[in-house]
Design a protein around this motif. Sequence first.
Motif, short mmCIF file in Angstrom:
data_model
loop_
_atom_site.label_atom_id
_atom_site.label_comp_id
_atom_site.label_asym_id
_atom_site.label_seq_id
_atom_site.Cartn_x
_atom_site.Cartn_y
_atom_site.Cartn_z
N VAL A 1 -15.91 49.63 -7.05
CA VAL A 1 -16.38 49.35 -5.69
C VAL A 1 -17.61 48.44 -5.75
O VAL A 1 -17.74 47.49 -4.97
N LEU A 2 -18.50 48.71 -6.68
CA LEU A 2 -19.70 47.87 -6.85
C LEU A 2 -19.30 46.45 -7.26
O LEU A 2 -19.86 45.47 -6.77
N LYS B 1 -13.05 45.02 -19.35
CA LYS B 1 -14.44 45.23 -18.98
C LYS B 1 -15.33 44.07 -19.40
O LYS B 1 -16.22 43.66 -18.64
N THR B 2 -15.11 43.53 -20.58
CA THR B 2 -15.94 42.42 -21.08
C THR B 2 -15.87 41.22 -20.15
O THR B 2 -16.90 40.66 -19.75
N SER C 1 -26.47 44.13 -9.75
CA SER C 1 -25.11 44.68 -9.67
C SER C 1 -24.36 44.48 -10.99
O SER C 1 -23.64 45.37 -11.45
N ALA C 2 -24.54 43.30 -11.60
CA ALA C 2 -23.86 43.01 -12.86
C ALA C 2 -24.31 43.96 -13.96
O ALA C 2 -23.49 44.45 -14.77
N TRP D 1 -21.77 46.76 -15.76
CA TRP D 1 -21.56 46.82 -17.21
C TRP D 1 -21.94 48.20 -17.76
O TRP D 1 -21.25 48.76 -18.62
N ARG D 2 -23.01 48.79 -17.22
CA ARG D 2 -23.48 50.07 -17.72
C ARG D 2 -22.54 51.22 -17.36
O ARG D 2 -22.33 52.14 -18.16
N SER D 3 -21.93 51.19 -16.18
CA SER D 3 -21.22 52.36 -15.66
C SER D 3 -19.71 52.32 -15.80
O SER D 3 -19.07 53.38 -15.82
N LEU D 4 -19.10 51.14 -15.86
CA LEU D 4 -17.65 51.07 -15.83
C LEU D 4 -17.05 51.63 -17.12
O LEU D 4 -17.42 51.21 -18.21
N PRO D 5 -16.08 52.57 -17.02
CA PRO D 5 -15.42 53.08 -18.24
C PRO D 5 -14.60 51.98 -18.93
O PRO D 5 -14.06 51.09 -18.27
#
Length: 380
Positions: free
Chosen positions: A2-3, A61-62, A163-164, A168-172
Motif C-alpha cells: 500500500v505504501l 523486492k530489489t 517512503s522508499a 525497502w525496510r518492511s516489505l517481505p
Amino acid sequence: MVLGGFATFALLYGMQPLMPAFSQQFHVSPAAASGVISAATGAMALSLIPASLLANRFGRKTVMSVSLMLSALLTLLSAVAVDFQQLVILRALLGVALAGLPAVAMAYLSEEIDPDVLGRAIGLYIAGNALGGMCGRFAMAILADHFSWRVATLVLGGAGLLSAIEFWRSLPESRNFQPSGVTVKRTMAAARRHFSDAGLPWLFLTGFILMGCFVSLFNYLAYRLAAAPYGYSQSQISVIYSLNAAGIVASPWAGRLADRFGRRNVLWIMALCMLAGLVLTLASPIALIYLGTAVFSFGFFGGHSIASSWLGFRAVRNKALATALYLSIYYLGSSCLGSVTGFMWNWAQWNGVVLLLGVFLLASFAVALKLRKLAPRLAS
C-alpha cells in the motif's frame, strides 16, 4: 505494498494540479503543460517490460525498492529545473525509474497472496494508488499556492525518499518466486501468447481507456476551475483532488465484489459509473461537478482494481509480463489521451473534453460487456 502504491501515484501525478501554474510561468499551452504528466507516463509505459525482465533476473523486492529510491531523487532534482524543457526531461527520466514498482507489484501479489483473497489484496494496493494520487495532488496545490512549485516539489521528493526507505525496510522477500534468466525471444513468444488469449487483449484495452480518461479529466478540470466564472486559486482547486478518496473506498469494495460475484459481472458497472460521473461534470453548479468527479473516480479505481486482478487468473504463465503489458498500455492511455484531450480543450473547452472522453467510455462499456461473455479460467 500500500505504501509503494501510495508513493508511486504521489510521485507520478503530484504535479498535475500545477499545470495552470506552468502555463503561466513558462508561457506554454495547456496541451504543452500536460507534458509534465504525459512525458512521465509515456516513459513509464515504454519501461515497464524491461523493468519486469530485470525483476525476473534480480528479484521483485530489489527492483521495486531501487525504483522508488531513484524516482524520489529525480523528483528532488526537478525542483531545481531551470526551464520547462528540462523539467519535462527530468519527468521522463522519472517515468523510466518509477516503472520498476508497478511492473512488478501485481505479479508479486499474485505470487504471494492466496487466490481467494487476491482481488481485495490488489484492491488495497490500488487504494494506496488512490490515496497517494489524492494526497500528492492536494499537498502540491496547497504548497504551491502558499510557497512555490519548487518548494512543493522538494517536499514531494523528500516524502518519496522516506517512503522508499520504509518500503525497502518492511516489505517481505518473495517466497514463491525464483529469479531466472530471460531472453528477448522467450519474452516475445510469451507476449504473443498473451495477445492471442481471448480475454487479455480486451483487458489491456480497458486499462488504456480507463487510465486515459481519468488523467484527462483531472488534467483539464483544473483549467476549467481556474477560469471564469469560478476563478479558483490553486488551494481551492486542490479540493477536487480530494475526491480521489472515492477510489480508496472503490478499490477494495470492487475487489470484494469481484471475488464474490466474478469480475465479468462487476466490470461493466464501473464503466457506467465513470460515464455517469463524466456527464455530471457538464453541469455548472460546483456541487454537481464535485459529485460527478467523485462518481467518476469511484468507477475508475473500481474498474482498474477488477481488470488488474483479472490478469492473475487469465495469465496462466508469465504473469509478470502480462502485468507489464497491461500497465504499459494503461500508462500509454494516460500519455496519449492526456495530450490529445488538450486539443479538444483548445477546440471546445470542457464540452470538447467531455465529448471525447464520453466516446472512449462508451467503448470501454462495450468491451466490458464482451468480457462478460468469456468462460471463466483459473490460473494454475
